[in-house]
Design a protein around this motif. Structure first.
Motif, mmCIF file in Angstrom:
data_model
loop_
_atom_site.group_PDB
_atom_site.id
_atom_site.type_symbol
_atom_site.label_atom_id
_atom_site.label_comp_id
_atom_site.label_asym_id
_atom_site.label_seq_id
_atom_site.Cartn_x
_atom_site.Cartn_y
_atom_site.Cartn_z
ATOM 1 N N LEU A 10 7.609 3.809 -7.601
ATOM 2 C CA LEU A 10 7.245 4.954 -6.781
ATOM 3 C C LEU A 10 6.548 6.064 -7.562
ATOM 4 N N GLY A 11 6.910 6.276 -8.780
ATOM 5 C CA GLY A 11 6.258 7.315 -9.573
ATOM 6 C C GLY A 11 6.846 8.693 -9.324
ATOM 7 N N ASP A 12 6.789 9.538 -10.345
ATOM 8 C CA ASP A 12 7.319 10.892 -10.263
ATOM 9 C C ASP A 12 6.235 11.822 -9.728
ATOM 10 N N PRO A 13 6.498 12.572 -8.652
ATOM 11 C CA PRO A 13 5.458 13.438 -8.094
ATOM 12 C C PRO A 13 5.024 14.561 -9.033
ATOM 13 N N LYS A 14 5.829 14.880 -10.048
ATOM 14 C CA LYS A 14 5.485 15.960 -10.976
ATOM 15 C C LYS A 14 4.708 15.464 -12.196
ATOM 16 N N SER A 15 4.523 14.161 -12.322
ATOM 17 C CA SER A 15 3.828 13.623 -13.488
ATOM 18 C C SER A 15 2.333 13.924 -13.403
ATOM 19 N N PRO A 16 1.644 13.996 -14.557
ATOM 20 C CA PRO A 16 0.209 14.302 -14.555
ATOM 21 C C PRO A 16 -0.624 13.240 -13.822
ATOM 22 N N GLU A 17 -0.205 11.965 -13.893
ATOM 23 C CA GLU A 17 -0.957 10.915 -13.208
ATOM 24 C C GLU A 17 -0.952 11.127 -11.702
ATOM 25 N N MET A 18 0.216 11.487 -11.177
ATOM 26 C CA MET A 18 0.335 11.696 -9.729
ATOM 27 C C MET A 18 -0.451 12.932 -9.293
ATOM 28 N N LYS A 19 -0.471 13.967 -10.128
ATOM 29 C CA LYS A 19 -1.238 15.164 -9.787
ATOM 30 C C LYS A 19 -2.728 14.854 -9.729
ATOM 31 N N ARG A 65 6.997 -3.917 -13.898
ATOM 32 C CA ARG A 65 7.705 -5.140 -14.251
ATOM 33 C C ARG A 65 8.630 -5.647 -13.145
ATOM 34 N N GLU A 66 9.472 -4.812 -12.572
ATOM 35 C CA GLU A 66 10.447 -5.282 -11.595
ATOM 36 C C GLU A 66 9.924 -5.253 -10.166
ATOM 37 N N ALA A 67 8.794 -4.584 -9.919
ATOM 38 C CA ALA A 67 8.292 -4.470 -8.548
ATOM 39 C C ALA A 67 7.522 -5.712 -8.126
ATOM 40 N N TYR A 68 6.674 -6.219 -8.994
ATOM 41 C CA TYR A 68 5.867 -7.378 -8.629
ATOM 42 C C TYR A 68 6.740 -8.618 -8.623
ATOM 43 N N ASP A 69 6.744 -9.321 -7.496
ATOM 44 C CA ASP A 69 7.582 -10.506 -7.345
ATOM 45 C C ASP A 69 6.742 -11.622 -6.742
ATOM 46 N N ILE A 70 6.694 -12.761 -7.419
ATOM 47 C CA ILE A 70 5.908 -13.889 -6.933
ATOM 48 C C ILE A 70 6.465 -14.419 -5.611
ATOM 49 N N ARG A 102 8.590 -5.574 -4.351
ATOM 50 C CA ARG A 102 9.999 -5.212 -4.356
ATOM 51 C C ARG A 102 10.165 -3.691 -4.381
ATOM 52 N N ASN A 103 11.175 -3.199 -3.697
ATOM 53 C CA ASN A 103 11.436 -1.763 -3.614
ATOM 54 C C ASN A 103 12.282 -1.337 -4.810
ATOM 55 N N VAL A 104 11.636 -0.822 -5.840
ATOM 56 C CA VAL A 104 12.331 -0.345 -7.036
ATOM 57 C C VAL A 104 11.873 1.076 -7.344
ATOM 58 N N PRO A 105 12.730 1.902 -7.949
ATOM 59 C CA PRO A 105 12.349 3.298 -8.223
ATOM 60 C C PRO A 105 11.189 3.433 -9.209
ATOM 61 N N GLN A 106 11.010 2.480 -10.127
ATOM 62 C CA GLN A 106 9.944 2.581 -11.113
ATOM 63 C C GLN A 106 8.568 2.479 -10.467
ATOM 64 N N ASN A 144 0.804 -1.221 0.000
ATOM 65 C CA ASN A 144 0.000 0.000 0.000
ATOM 66 C C ASN A 144 0.839 1.276 0.000
ATOM 67 N N LEU A 145 2.157 1.200 0.162
ATOM 68 C CA LEU A 145 3.012 2.380 0.133
ATOM 69 C C LEU A 145 3.577 2.682 -1.254
ATOM 70 N N VAL A 146 3.311 1.810 -2.221
ATOM 71 C CA VAL A 146 3.865 1.949 -3.565
ATOM 72 C C VAL A 146 2.775 2.429 -4.505
ATOM 73 N N THR A 147 3.099 3.388 -5.364
ATOM 74 C CA THR A 147 2.120 3.946 -6.287
ATOM 75 C C THR A 147 1.766 2.967 -7.404
ATOM 76 N N PHE A 148 2.771 2.353 -8.011
ATOM 77 C CA PHE A 148 2.560 1.425 -9.119
ATOM 78 C C PHE A 148 3.124 0.050 -8.740
ATOM 79 N N PRO A 149 2.362 -0.776 -8.006
ATOM 80 C CA PRO A 149 2.907 -2.039 -7.514
ATOM 81 C C PRO A 149 3.074 -3.126 -8.573
ATOM 82 N N TYR A 150 2.476 -2.961 -9.746
ATOM 83 C CA TYR A 150 2.568 -4.012 -10.757
ATOM 84 C C TYR A 150 3.521 -3.672 -11.892
#
Length: 148
Positions: free
Chosen positions: A123-132, A104-109, A117-121, A96-102
């Motif tokens: 988390l998401g960019d706070p300046k992106s339109p989706e995050m706004k 490619r590298e974050a979701y781990d069986i 998995r804790n990966v930068p992809q 629940n702390l990750v913006t995009f949990p699915y």
């Protein structure tokens, strides 16, 4: 420290005492491959003998060891590896702390339930339109729309 503690440093012959800097109190999470209660006991006994450890929590189901105290993470990892168990730093964060949990590298069986998995992809960019748009109607946003 007062003035009287620094007097021996002024006189070279009396400066035999070397002060160590104390490590900060922290919590270290490690992933350890454990199969039985003997493995759990072996790891917990090794970590309880480590200097500065206040508490050791072993979760065999998640393969996770949590150490709290005035310890260095590298020392804890080295101590667990000395027991013969394969160990590495805990690579997961709660789902629940990750913006995009699915992503490619974050979701781990192999991740425990509720973790990714804790990966930068992820988390998401706070300046992106989706995050706004996601934070536009958020209750934590003081400038949020009050229509809802």
């Amino acid at each position: 420290m007062g003035f009287l503690d620094n007097i021996p440093e002024c006189f070279g012959a009396y400066s035999t005492k070397i002060k160590k800097k104390r490590k900060p109190k922290q919590t270290v999470n490690i992933r350890v491959k454990m199969d039985c209660e003997g493995c759990v006991r072996k790891v917990s006994d090794a970590l309880e003998d480590l200097e500065g450890v206040e508490s050791v929590d072993v979760n065999k189901k998640q393969q996770r060891v949590t150490v709290t105290g005035y310890v260095d993470p590298e020392e804890v990892l080295k101590e667990v590896n000395n027991t013969g168990k394969k160990a590495d730093v805990w690579p997961f964060v709660p789902y629940n702390l990750v913006t995009f949990p699915y992503v490619r590298e974050a979701y781990d069986i192999k991740a425990p339930t509720g973790f990714v998995r804790n990966v930068p992809q992820a988390l998401g960019d706070p300046k992106s339109p989706e995050m706004k748009l996601m934070t536009f109607f958020n209750d934590d946003n003081p400038n949020a729309c009050s229509v809802m």
